[in-house]
Motif scaffolding. Sequence first.
Motif, PDB file in Angstrom:
ATOM      1  N   LEU A  27       0.142  -2.300  -3.076  1.00 13.66           N
ATOM      2  CA  LEU A  27       0.009  -2.220  -2.137  1.00 13.66           C
ATOM      3  C   LEU A  27      -0.820  -2.981  -1.048  1.00 13.66           C
ATOM      4  N   MET A  28      -0.949  -4.462  -1.172  1.00 12.58           N
ATOM      5  CA  MET A  28      -0.996  -5.160  -0.779  1.00 12.58           C
ATOM      6  C   MET A  28      -0.259  -5.761   0.744  1.00 12.58           C
ATOM      7  N   ALA A  33       3.409  -6.899   4.818  1.00 15.24           N
ATOM      8  CA  ALA A  33       5.238  -6.210   5.694  1.00 15.24           C
ATOM      9  C   ALA A  33       5.289  -5.205   6.563  1.00 15.24           C
ATOM     10  N   SER A  34       4.031  -4.378   6.584  1.00 16.56           N
ATOM     11  CA  SER A  34       4.385  -3.872   8.150  1.00 16.56           C
ATOM     12  C   SER A  34       2.951  -4.287   9.036  1.00 16.56           C
ATOM     13  N   VAL A  46       5.259   2.544  15.611  1.00 16.73           N
ATOM     14  CA  VAL A  46       5.905   1.882  14.850  1.00 16.73           C
ATOM     15  C   VAL A  46       3.677   1.546  14.113  1.00 16.73           C
ATOM     16  N   ILE A  47       2.972   1.468  14.796  1.00 12.79           N
ATOM     17  CA  ILE A  47       1.830   1.888  14.542  1.00 12.79           C
ATOM     18  C   ILE A  47       1.792   3.023  13.212  1.00 12.79           C
ATOM     19  N   ILE A  48       1.957   4.269  14.191  1.00 15.33           N
ATOM     20  CA  ILE A  48       1.952   5.214  13.468  1.00 15.33           C
ATOM     21  C   ILE A  48       2.546   5.610  12.172  1.00 15.33           C
ATOM     22  N   TRP A  53       3.260   5.663   6.065  1.00  6.57           N
ATOM     23  CA  TRP A  53       3.982   4.536   5.019  1.00  6.57           C
ATOM     24  C   TRP A  53       3.093   4.669   3.783  1.00  6.57           C
ATOM     25  N   ASN A  54       2.082   3.607   4.569  1.00  6.95           N
ATOM     26  CA  ASN A  54       0.801   2.719   3.640  1.00  6.95           C
ATOM     27  C   ASN A  54      -0.349   3.484   2.849  1.00  6.95           C
TER      28      ASN A  54
END
Length: 94
Positions: A27-28, A33-34, A46-48, A53-54
């Motif tokens: 997860l980290m 990566a994001s 991209v932020i949304i 995704w996370n």
Amino acid sequence: MRKYMIYKDICKGARIWGLPISLFALLMLSILASLLIIIFSFSLMVIILAMGWNLCWYAVLTKMSYNRNLLHLNKVFPDCVSNKQDNLLNHVEN
């Protein structure tokens, strides 16, 4: 005075955010990566997408950690290891 509950499930393994250490590390890595993607291509979409995704990745990992059947792999090693030579003829002894 504050009371602290005794953690009795220590034999089950350490958990961070409800995940075992190995899944928490995945997860980290996804979060890092994001963050790199957000830094190098800064836009609201991209932020949304990275946040979505996370969050989905966290939900999948928590489902996997609580459902052990999803992580069950076939045995790699045999139950018994022996130096005894295999003999195809059962009635003959060496």
